[in-house]
Design a protein around this motif. Sequence first.
Motif, PDB file in Angstrom:
ATOM      1  N   TRP A  36       9.366   7.828  -1.680  1.00  0.00           N
ATOM      2  CA  TRP A  36       8.645   6.659  -1.011  1.00  0.00           C
ATOM      3  C   TRP A  36       7.540   6.484  -1.737  1.00  0.00           C
ATOM      4  N   ALA A  37       7.035   7.446  -2.078  1.00  0.00           N
ATOM      5  CA  ALA A  37       5.633   7.599  -2.860  1.00  0.00           C
ATOM      6  C   ALA A  37       5.503   6.814  -4.236  1.00  0.00           C
ATOM      7  N   ARG A  38       6.743   7.147  -4.863  1.00  0.00           N
ATOM      8  CA  ARG A  38       7.054   6.541  -6.192  1.00  0.00           C
ATOM      9  C   ARG A  38       7.441   5.179  -5.862  1.00  0.00           C
ATOM     10  N   GLY A  39       8.196   4.512  -4.924  1.00  0.00           N
ATOM     11  CA  GLY A  39       8.544   3.280  -4.658  1.00  0.00           C
ATOM     12  C   GLY A  39       7.093   2.402  -4.442  1.00  0.00           C
ATOM     13  N   ILE A  40       6.334   3.062  -3.667  1.00  0.00           N
ATOM     14  CA  ILE A  40       5.051   2.297  -3.329  1.00  0.00           C
ATOM     15  C   ILE A  40       4.179   2.352  -4.515  1.00  0.00           C
ATOM     16  N   SER A  41       4.280   3.220  -5.340  1.00  0.00           N
ATOM     17  CA  SER A  41       3.515   3.017  -6.704  1.00  0.00           C
ATOM     18  C   SER A  41       4.285   1.910  -7.500  1.00  0.00           C
ATOM     19  N   VAL A  42       5.598   1.982  -7.726  1.00  0.00           N
ATOM     20  CA  VAL A  42       6.361   0.780  -8.450  1.00  0.00           C
ATOM     21  C   VAL A  42       5.655  -0.505  -7.771  1.00  0.00           C
ATOM     22  N   LEU A 100      -4.006  11.216  -2.189  1.00  0.00           N
ATOM     23  CA  LEU A 100      -4.811  10.184  -2.595  1.00  0.00           C
ATOM     24  C   LEU A 100      -3.972   9.160  -3.439  1.00  0.00           C
ATOM     25  N   GLU A 101      -3.021   9.409  -4.091  1.00  0.00           N
ATOM     26  CA  GLU A 101      -2.053   8.500  -4.945  1.00  0.00           C
ATOM     27  C   GLU A 101      -1.578   7.326  -3.875  1.00  0.00           C
ATOM     28  N   LEU A 102      -1.072   7.917  -2.907  1.00  0.00           N
ATOM     29  CA  LEU A 102      -0.411   6.982  -1.958  1.00  0.00           C
ATOM     30  C   LEU A 102      -1.382   6.064  -1.092  1.00  0.00           C
ATOM     31  N   VAL A 103      -2.571   6.630  -0.818  1.00  0.00           N
ATOM     32  CA  VAL A 103      -3.545   5.657  -0.105  1.00  0.00           C
ATOM     33  C   VAL A 103      -4.148   4.692  -1.257  1.00  0.00           C
ATOM     34  N   ALA A 104      -4.256   5.113  -2.288  1.00  0.00           N
ATOM     35  CA  ALA A 104      -4.710   4.178  -3.530  1.00  0.00           C
ATOM     36  C   ALA A 104      -3.690   3.283  -3.816  1.00  0.00           C
ATOM     37  N   ASP A 105      -2.356   3.590  -3.979  1.00  0.00           N
ATOM     38  CA  ASP A 105      -1.448   2.410  -4.118  1.00  0.00           C
ATOM     39  C   ASP A 105      -1.366   1.402  -3.095  1.00  0.00           C
ATOM     40  N   LEU A 106      -1.509   1.943  -1.821  1.00  0.00           N
ATOM     41  CA  LEU A 106      -1.535   1.033  -0.641  1.00  0.00           C
ATOM     42  C   LEU A 106      -2.728   0.008  -0.871  1.00  0.00           C
ATOM     43  N   ILE A 107      -3.870   0.803  -1.132  1.00  0.00           N
ATOM     44  CA  ILE A 107      -4.992  -0.145  -1.314  1.00  0.00           C
ATOM     45  C   ILE A 107      -4.710  -1.385  -2.316  1.00  0.00           C
ATOM     46  N   THR A 108      -4.343  -0.763  -3.467  1.00  0.00           N
ATOM     47  CA  THR A 108      -3.975  -1.741  -4.544  1.00  0.00           C
ATOM     48  C   THR A 108      -3.034  -2.889  -4.258  1.00  0.00           C
ATOM     49  N   ILE A 109      -2.008  -2.413  -3.456  1.00  0.00           N
ATOM     50  CA  ILE A 109      -1.084  -3.411  -3.090  1.00  0.00           C
ATOM     51  C   ILE A 109      -1.696  -4.565  -2.354  1.00  0.00           C
ATOM     52  N   VAL A 110      -2.438  -4.076  -1.298  1.00  0.00           N
ATOM     53  CA  VAL A 110      -3.032  -5.133  -0.350  1.00  0.00           C
ATOM     54  C   VAL A 110      -4.049  -5.943  -1.471  1.00  0.00           C
ATOM     55  N   GLY A 111      -4.868  -5.209  -2.229  1.00  0.00           N
ATOM     56  CA  GLY A 111      -5.870  -5.908  -2.926  1.00  0.00           C
ATOM     57  C   GLY A 111      -4.956  -7.066  -3.891  1.00  0.00           C
ATOM     58  N   PHE A 112      -4.139  -6.586  -4.742  1.00  0.00           N
ATOM     59  CA  PHE A 112      -3.464  -7.407  -5.597  1.00  0.00           C
ATOM     60  C   PHE A 112      -2.593  -8.879  -4.757  1.00  0.00           C
TER      61      PHE A 112
END
Length: 223
Positions: A36-42, A100-112
């Motif tokens: 799931w973490a990798r999917g969110i990163s992608v 931390l990666e998961l939280v950062a990726d979620l923030i990035t998705i929302v931001g973009f």
Amino acid sequence: MRDFIGRAMMTLYFTVCATLKSGAMIVALRDPTWSWARGISVAADVAALGFLVLIVATTVARLPPVKTAQGIEPRLSALIGCFATVTLIAVPGVQTLPQLELVADLITIVGFTLCIWCLWWLGRSFSITAQARRLVTAGPYQLVRHPLYACEAVVLFGIVLRNPTWAVVAIGAIVICFQCRRIINEEKVLRSAFPEYDAYARATPILIPSISTLRELVFPGAR
């Protein structure tokens, strides 16, 4: 001619960044291990790529400027603020704590996602340097005067959180400083080009929407 050259250079630069981001996504998708973490990163990479592609499209199709900021400082501030941000987007993430990666990726998705929303409304009025093309006051621009910068700050926070190195933090601080200068320069140009901008500015916050505006957006007609 100057606008054409600038548009061609911007298109080339953003296309290269989009290509680099596509390559990073392909490498990530080829990894046999999946989670799931990798999917969110992608998904974060997909959102970043969508933003870059939309920048290319709006740069190619943008309207001719009505007014442009004079002097070298507005141009330098715009170029440094923009290029530094996009360069960070193209930088691959470093290994850090999975949480931390998961939280950062979620923030990035929302931001973009919010950036894409803002850029979609801005459309052919988009520009890198401080230029007035057409006054946009609908969509996210009815909440704040510079929503794209606010949403880019969210993305920047996610990127710094995802890559907590001194170099990324330093570049992030530089980006914030020059983005503030870009806002100041754009305000001057817009006020000069559009007489109605003063009234719009008095009724609309610069970066953070007011509570009353958000309440009206969620509950139209509520008092």
